[in-house]
Design an enzyme around this catalytic site. Structure first.
Site, PDB file in Angstrom:
ATOM      1  N   THR A 214      -8.305  -7.937   3.668  1.00  0.00           N
ATOM      2  CA  THR A 214      -8.189  -6.712   4.313  1.00  0.00           C
ATOM      3  C   THR A 214      -9.536  -6.149   4.756  1.00  0.00           C
ATOM      4  OG1 THR A 214      -8.099  -5.451   2.316  1.00  0.00           O
ATOM      5  CG2 THR A 214      -5.803  -6.157   3.269  1.00  0.00           C
ATOM      6  N   ASN A 216     -11.277  -2.709   5.094  1.00  0.00           N
ATOM      7  CA  ASN A 216     -11.254  -1.124   4.566  1.00  0.00           C
ATOM      8  C   ASN A 216     -11.567  -0.143   5.679  1.00  0.00           C
ATOM      9  OD1 ASN A 216     -11.759   1.261   3.031  1.00  0.00           O
ATOM     10  ND2 ASN A 216     -10.619  -0.057   1.288  1.00  0.00           N
ATOM     11  N   GLU A 264      -5.973   0.189   4.741  1.00  0.00           N
ATOM     12  CA  GLU A 264      -6.272  -1.213   4.795  1.00  0.00           C
ATOM     13  C   GLU A 264      -5.756  -2.155   5.839  1.00  0.00           C
ATOM     14  OE1 GLU A 264      -5.323  -1.670   0.573  1.00  0.00           O
ATOM     15  OE2 GLU A 264      -7.280  -1.880  -0.015  1.00  0.00           O
TER      16      GLU A 264
END
Length: 315
Positions: A214, A216, A264
């Site tokens: 992911t 951030n 995320e």
């Protein structure tokens, strides 16, 4: 777009270009929603037809008046960078951010028009919504504005409140819809998907260990977070021509004892280094609320299910 932002009202007179008058949309325009856009279109239309052409501009306030009077930060649908993008899209060329101070708050409706809009900004048109109020204790109405406009030779355009089939479009209704997880209603009132814009920063990198890396996303401090949960949407990258489908998790990450809310973004069918890049994330579907799972395997299974559903919805 030219941005005029001053720390005190007196500096405004030296910041504004005296040689060019302006056509003004007056208000906060948080969200730049469907109702706002009609107010803004009046300005652009007037500017394009007038001779000589005034500069199409928005006059707004910094900080938000509600923040000034309550002392509490006002979460915004469109922080400044987003607002600029939306204003430019409809043809606005200048944004004037008036410092909302005690001195400004005490100006009577007449003083506000004469001192700010006439003497300093040389307004030729003022465009507002029907419910606009101004001056000390919001005493000025659109009727007062129209009367003052006639006195000072300013055209005043008043836009009726815009309705959907069931309700009036307003920033407060959009906030309520987002906070309750009603994304379809919020997007309908906005006239576009709700957007998150920020820079990718280093996170815990837990998603990578689960097989779902992911990005951030660091959001502006004054950005309104919608209801925590999992969303499906599209991500725009400057280096990629087409938007990329994605699953977005907003929340505290209770399964891994997250210490602070995080945004995320897992891009579907795409890989690459995103650190330091700016992302635009358009939220199209609310998939589910935030959950706490008994273990990481359950979390991993749910993320896979979220991704499978997102692919179907975004196809």
């Amino acid at each position: 777009m030219r941005i005029l932002s001053t720390t005190n009202e007196q500096e405004l007179s030296t910041a504004v270009t005296a040689s060019q008058s302006v056509a003004i949309a007056l208000g906060n325009f948080d969200g730049v929603h469907r109702g706002h856009q009609i107010v803004l279109e009046q300005v652009v239309k007037f500017a394009n037809q007038a001779d000589p052409k005034p500069q199409p501009a928005v006059v707004s306030f910094n900080p938000h008046p509600r923040t000034f009077f309550t002392g509490q930060p006002q979460p915004l649908l469109t922080p400044l960078s987003e607002k600029i993008e939306q204003l430019e899209a409809v043809g606005i060329e200048q944004l004037v951010l008036l410092p909302f101070t005690q001195a400004l708050a005490k100006l009577s409706p007449r003083q506000f028009v004469e001192s700010i809009l006439v003497n300093k900004l040389q307004a030729k048109l003022i465009s507002v919504g029907q419910d606009f109020r101004f001056g000390y204790q919001r005493q000025g109405t659109v009727k007062d504005l129209h009367t003052l406009g006639q006195e000072f030779g300013i055209t005043v355009a008043i836009t009726d409140l815009i309705q959907t089939d069931t309700e009036r479009i307003s920033s407060s209704r959009i906030r309520q819809a987002l906070l309750s997880g009603n994304l379809p209603r919020a997007n309908h009132l906005l006239g576009r998907p709700y957007c998150l814009m920020g820079t990718v920063v280093t996170g815990q990198k837990l998603g990578r260990t689960l097989g779902f890396p992911t990005a951030n996303l660091a959001l502006p401090d004054d950005k309104l977070w919608p209801q925590f949960g999992v969303y499906a949407g599209w991500v725009t990258l400057s280096a990629v021509n087409n938007p990329i489908p994605a699953v977005i998790n907003l929340g505290d990450r209770p399964t891994v004892n997250g210490q602070a809310p995080s945004a995320e973004v897992h891009l579907l069918n795409w890989s690459g280094d995103l650190y330091g890049q700016s992302l635009r994330v358009d939220l199209h579907f609310y998939l589910r609320p935030e959950q706490k799972f008994a273990n990481l395997n359950q979390l991993k299974d749910q993320i896979q299910a979220d991704c499978d559903r997102a692919r179907i919805l975004l196809a």
